[in-house]
Design a protein around this motif. Structure first.
Motif, PDB file in Angstrom:
ATOM      1  N   UNK A   1       1.206   1.777   6.858  1.00 51.52           N
ATOM      2  CA  UNK A   1       1.068   0.805   7.947  1.00 51.52           C
ATOM      3  C   UNK A   1       0.934  -0.614   7.403  1.00 51.52           C
ATOM      4  N   UNK A   2       0.062  -0.773   6.407  1.00 46.48           N
ATOM      5  CA  UNK A   2      -0.167  -2.116   5.870  1.00 46.48           C
ATOM      6  C   UNK A   2       1.077  -2.653   5.182  1.00 46.48           C
ATOM      7  N   UNK A   3       1.802  -1.769   4.508  1.00 48.41           N
ATOM      8  CA  UNK A   3       3.029  -2.232   3.842  1.00 48.41           C
ATOM      9  C   UNK A   3       4.052  -2.692   4.875  1.00 48.41           C
ATOM     10  N   UNK A   4       4.128  -1.975   6.012  1.00 52.28           N
ATOM     11  CA  UNK A   4       5.043  -2.392   7.073  1.00 52.28           C
ATOM     12  C   UNK A   4       4.591  -3.713   7.670  1.00 52.28           C
ATOM     13  N   UNK A   5       3.296  -3.780   7.976  1.00 55.20           N
ATOM     14  CA  UNK A   5       2.766  -4.954   8.645  1.00 55.20           C
ATOM     15  C   UNK A   5       3.010  -6.220   7.822  1.00 55.20           C
ATOM     16  N   UNK A   6       2.812  -6.111   6.519  1.00 53.57           N
ATOM     17  CA  UNK A   6       2.938  -7.297   5.668  1.00 53.57           C
ATOM     18  C   UNK A   6       4.325  -7.440   5.071  1.00 53.57           C
ATOM     19  N   UNK A   7       5.232  -6.550   5.464  1.00 53.30           N
ATOM     20  CA  UNK A   7       6.604  -6.579   4.944  1.00 53.30           C
ATOM     21  C   UNK A   7       6.630  -6.578   3.422  1.00 53.30           C
ATOM     22  N   UNK A   8       5.860  -5.661   2.836  1.00 53.49           N
ATOM     23  CA  UNK A   8       5.862  -5.521   1.378  1.00 53.49           C
ATOM     24  C   UNK A   8       7.106  -4.724   0.998  1.00 53.49           C
ATOM     25  N   UNK A   9       7.939  -5.359   0.193  1.00 52.57           N
ATOM     26  CA  UNK A   9       9.193  -4.695  -0.163  1.00 52.57           C
ATOM     27  C   UNK A   9       9.059  -4.022  -1.525  1.00 52.57           C
ATOM     28  N   UNK A  10       8.910  -2.682  -1.475  1.00 54.07           N
ATOM     29  CA  UNK A  10       8.820  -1.899  -2.699  1.00 54.07           C
ATOM     30  C   UNK A  10       9.379  -0.524  -2.392  1.00 54.07           C
ATOM     31  N   UNK A  11       9.975   0.092  -3.394  1.00 56.04           N
ATOM     32  CA  UNK A  11      10.596   1.393  -3.171  1.00 56.04           C
ATOM     33  C   UNK A  11       9.575   2.395  -2.640  1.00 56.04           C
ATOM     34  N   UNK A  12       8.443   2.493  -3.296  1.00 55.65           N
ATOM     35  CA  UNK A  12       7.398   3.325  -2.714  1.00 55.65           C
ATOM     36  C   UNK A  12       6.021   2.910  -3.188  1.00 55.65           C
ATOM     37  N   UNK A  13       5.042   3.471  -2.516  1.00 58.10           N
ATOM     38  CA  UNK A  13       3.664   3.021  -2.702  1.00 58.10           C
ATOM     39  C   UNK A  13       3.070   3.489  -4.016  1.00 58.10           C
ATOM     40  N   UNK A  14       3.773   4.373  -4.733  1.00 60.95           N
ATOM     41  CA  UNK A  14       3.230   4.896  -5.991  1.00 60.95           C
ATOM     42  C   UNK A  14       3.619   4.031  -7.184  1.00 60.95           C
ATOM     43  N   UNK A  15       4.457   3.037  -6.927  1.00 58.14           N
ATOM     44  CA  UNK A  15       4.886   2.124  -7.983  1.00 58.14           C
ATOM     45  C   UNK A  15       3.701   1.305  -8.504  1.00 58.14           C
ATOM     46  N   UNK A  16       3.679   1.042  -9.805  1.00 58.59           N
ATOM     47  CA  UNK A  16       2.636   0.144 -10.310  1.00 58.59           C
ATOM     48  C   UNK A  16       2.876  -1.263  -9.769  1.00 58.59           C
ATOM     49  N   UNK A  17       1.804  -1.965  -9.374  1.00 56.65           N
ATOM     50  CA  UNK A  17       1.996  -3.303  -8.810  1.00 56.65           C
ATOM     51  C   UNK A  17       2.576  -4.268  -9.823  1.00 56.65           C
ATOM     52  N   UNK A  18       2.381  -3.947 -11.110  1.00 55.80           N
ATOM     53  CA  UNK A  18       2.947  -4.745 -12.185  1.00 55.80           C
ATOM     54  C   UNK A  18       4.438  -4.987 -11.972  1.00 55.80           C
ATOM     55  N   UNK A  19       5.130  -3.981 -11.387  1.00 58.95           N
ATOM     56  CA  UNK A  19       6.580  -4.034 -11.285  1.00 58.95           C
ATOM     57  C   UNK A  19       7.064  -4.915 -10.132  1.00 58.95           C
TER      58      UNK A  19
END
Lengths: 312, 496
Positions: B375-393
């Protein structure tokens, strides 16, 4: 292959090494793969494995616990003194493990509140507690406990087949796995180890996490001490010297980063097994104790180098 | 000297980062390279400076094809780069840094006298002759460190200088100095490639601008013949309706009241109120104590005296954990070291603050955690392949959205923002402004520190101006302008 699959495969590297060594030994020694030898190996591994589980937590925090061997000795002497003093074995064991947790949390307090580097804090504690063990026991082993419960700890079997320490080791493995992957505490350990500053600013009580981790490490060292004391039927004030290095080896072989924040308990179990299997295999093949050290050291370096190679 | 890059392509694994990009910079020109995060600017500049090789295309120096195998090769031909994260060894002295790796020596013994003299010479060429070359680099401000880097580039005989976001952590005065030096270098025939997110700067100092989007070259314009709207449109591929989205929020009762806040030596007597739905901007020079206010409110450093009230009730905050329990949130200035645990996944970062919400008796409920993260990723339009990715990337903009997401699982009563859009591209900025507006609309009181005056002016209702640890004014943002705020922030300061 996605990055994630690749990472998973990398994590399984130590397991592949363990399987390879086992297959090799099975060909070289007919005894190696027998049920009784397999359980023997696991029983020998159990003490190091349990210390290593605790060590995994402190290393995940970016720290280290050099005092585990001394904590093991003090708790063993304490339990032995209590049993000699007429207390029940159950109570003595429980108190010794609590004492281990207490000594560990002292480490934690010095590190978290006193802001002392873990290496130094636990190094000091290692020497201090070794002294305590010698003082308490007056320098001599305390032997002969007439308790069925206590002898079961190190020498008993479950279902007449599986040594009790092995069952205990696997149970502890399951508990640590759960702790690290499913609980808030586990997440906080990874976060604190990854970046203590970011974790703290996110409301993680990093001091508490550190103290708890070293307390757990101490408790695990004490538990390992109970098994050792039970098997030897003797508490030695000099027991456990150098065990911290075996534990660190197991943790690092298992792929946990010394920089903190990255690692897993399964790797540690595999790392401990790998060391045990090597010891056992070299013994079975009649390799001299001198050469065994050379072989073990080489394997450690090789495993870590291979690991680096895969990552870069 | 003229450097021409033709048809440059580059892939990392299956990801094509650059696809047939053209770029050229000539001596005596300042050439802006712009594009959103992930457009390929950094990769292109790493190729130009020899850090990366190309998969296709080539580089021409005055019409002659060249290949760089390393940054040394590029430096030898007169191309030097100054990275955003400065490349200094903090404990070493200024001159040791200047000559690192090429120390003048005789049989391995460093000729310190020569090194000292030459360092001083190069430093005076960039207007930094007053720096003592024996000082450790870490004792210099970021602005001065940057001048040392420029001096180093000149000492390498650089004819083309690449500057990656050079103003990101400079004060306005330092930016002024930097621009003067850039103009001077330009007049001496040096070509400068200027990578920046700050549009105002490009229109102020650059001659030409080249735009990248998604690894493609969009076009080159002469700055004098284009405008803000055209450049942004080229960058984002669509018309950006509003740079600063409007906020229509009914201002509510006082949420945060700060009275006579004083810490252990950096700020004194800070007093202000922020109402529900209100954004209080905090302006001032770096080191004026802006961030310190936020850190003190959040319990990061000790409050020596003063009172903080939330919804009329006094707060006793001793640690960030207390602050969070009271309903405060804090988007910190340095997202890489303070905002995120880089080695953890998006999911683990997003739920770190409010993990209790997704757990029972200390055991995490993985399903509710996953749902909340999605939900939060949608709300903030965070563009990432998936939530398990390290934020470093992730790119800077997406990382910053993850930092916001951490605080939004439980909308904070008071949200403290420290440089909320630093290093974020135009499109990402607009999305973050929307988030700020939504939070204000939901009744949060927001305190925002920012070094970008246009941002402070457009996003705030009122602006608190800091100078040397004291608050010198609170002005109505609608009635204020940049000059007024800069005057308040610098009045009476010794000219340095």
């Amino acid at each position: 292959m996605t990055a994630q699959q690749k990472a998973t495969l990398q994590k399984l590297g130590p397991l592949l090494a363990l399987v390879a060594v086992c297959v090799g030994l099975a060909f070289m020694s007919p005894v190696f793969l027998t049920v009784s030898n397999s359980f023997d190996v696991m029983r020998q591994v159990s003490i190091n494995a349990m210390i290593s589980f605790g060590m995994t937590l402190s290393i995940l925090l970016g720290g280290i616990d050099l005092s585990v061997g001394s904590i093991l000795a003090v708790s063993s002497v304490l339990a032995a003194m209590m049993m000699k003093g007429g207390y029940g074995a159950g109570l003595a064991t429980g108190m010794a493990i609590l004492a281990g947790a207490g000594m560990g949390s002292l480490n934690g307090v010095v590190i978290a509140k006193g802001r002392v580097a873990p290496f130094i804090a636990t190094l000091g504690m290692m020497t201090l507690l070794r002294g305590v063990a010698l003082v308490l026991s007056n320098g001599s082993p305390i032997s002969g406990f007439s308790s069925d419960f206590f002898s079961l700890l190190g020498g008993g079997y479950v279902a007449r087949l599986v040594p009790f320490p092995v069952v205990l080791m696997l149970a502890m493995f399951a508990i640590f796995w759960f702790l690290l992957t499913r609980t808030v505490f586990g997440r906080h350990v990874y976060a604190t180890g990854g970046s203590a500053e970011a974790a703290k600013l996110s409301g993680v009580k990093t001091d508490r996490v550190q103290i708890l981790v070293y307390a757990i490490s101490g408790a695990m060292a004490a538990l390992a001490g109970m098994i050792l004391t039970s098997r030897l039927d003797s508490a030695q004030p000099t027991a456990g010297a150098g065990y911290e290095l075996d534990a660190i080896t197991a943790v690092v072989l298992g792929g946990t980063s010394l920089a903190g924040g990255r690692g897993w308990i399964f790797g540690t179990l595999v790392g401990a097994l790998l060391i045990g299997v090597l010891n056992n295999g070299l013994n079975l093949m009649g390799v001299s104790a001198f050469y065994q050290q050379v072989a073990k050291g080489s394997v450690i370096l090789l495993a870590v180098l291979l690991d680096r190679g895969r990552k870069s | 000297m003229k450097v021409t890059m033709k048809g440059i392509s580059k892939s990392f694994g299956p990801v094509q980062v650059l696809d047939g990009v053209d770029f050229a910079v000539a001596g005596g020109e300042i050439h802006a390279l712009v594009g959103e995060n992930g457009a390929g600017k950094s990769t292109l500049m790493k190729i130009l400076s020899g850090a990366y090789s190309t998969d296709g295309g080539g580089i021409l120096l005055d019409g002659e094809a060249v290949t760089f195998r390393s940054t040394r090769d590029a430096e030898a031909l007169g191309i030097a780069i100054i990275h955003q994260e400065l490349n200094m060894i903090p404990q070493l002295s200024v001159m040791d840094n200047l000559f690192l790796g090429r120390e003048p020596n005789r049989l391995g013994v460093i000729e310190r006298g020569r090194m000292r003299g030459e360092s001083a010479g190069w430093l005076s060429k960039v207007g930094a002759g007053h720096i003592d070359v024996n000082w450790a680099a870490e004792t210099l401000s970021i602005g001065l460190q940057q001048l040392v880097e420029i001096a180093k580039a000149l000492s390498l005989n650089a004819r083309v200088l690449i500057m990656d976001e050079p103003t990101a952590s400079l004060t306005d005065r330092e930016i002024g100095t930097l621009f003067a030096i850039m103009t001077d270098l330009k007049s001496r025939g040096v070509g400068i490639v200027y990578v920046s997110h700050r549009m105002e700067e490009i229109f102020k100092i650059c001659d030409k601008v080249s735009v990248l989007r998604d690894g493609h070259f969009v076009g080159e314009r002469v700055v004098a013949q284009t405008g803000f709207d055209e450049i942004v449109k080229m960058m984002v591929g669509r018309e950006l309706k509003e740079r600063f989205p409007k906020r229509e929020v009914a201002i509510g009762p006082v949420r945060l009241k700060v009275d006579d806040l004083t810490d252990d030596g950096h700020i004194t007597g800070i007093h202000f109120e922020v109402r529900a739905g209100e954004v209080m901007g905090v302006a001032g020079l770096i080191g004026a104590g802006r961030s310190r206010i936020l850190n003190t409110l959040f319990g990061v450093n000790r409050r020596v005296s003063g009172e903080v009230l939330l919804d009329g009730k006094p707060l006793a905050i001793e640690s960030p954990a207390d602050a969070i329990a009271a309903g405060l949130g804090f988007v910190t200035e340095d997202r890489k070291s303070q905002g995120l645990v880089l080695g953890l996944s998006l999911r683990e970062n997003i739920t770190l603050v409010h993990l209790k919400k997704y757990s029972r008796a200390g055991i995490i409920d993985r399903e509710s955690e996953h749902i909340a993260v999605k939900d939060l990723m949608d709300e903030l339009q965070i563009r990432a392949r998936d939530a398990e990715l390290e934020v470093k990337a992730l790119s800077g903009g997406n990382q910053q959205k993850v930092v916001f997401a951490k605080w939004l699982a439980e909308p904070p009563k008071v949200l403290l923002l420290d440089e909320p859009t630093r290093g974020v591209d135009v499109g990402g900025k607009a999305e973050i402004y929307h988030t700020i507006n939504r939070l204000a609309a939901a009744g949060s009181a927001i305190v925002m520190v920012s070094s970008e005056l246009p941002e402070v002016l457009a996003m705030s209702d009122r602006i608190l101006v800091m100078r040397e640890g004291r608050q010198v004014a609170i002005v109505d943002a609608k009635a204020a302008n940049q000059e007024q705020i800069m005057t308040a922030a610098t009045e009476g300061l010794r000219a340095s």
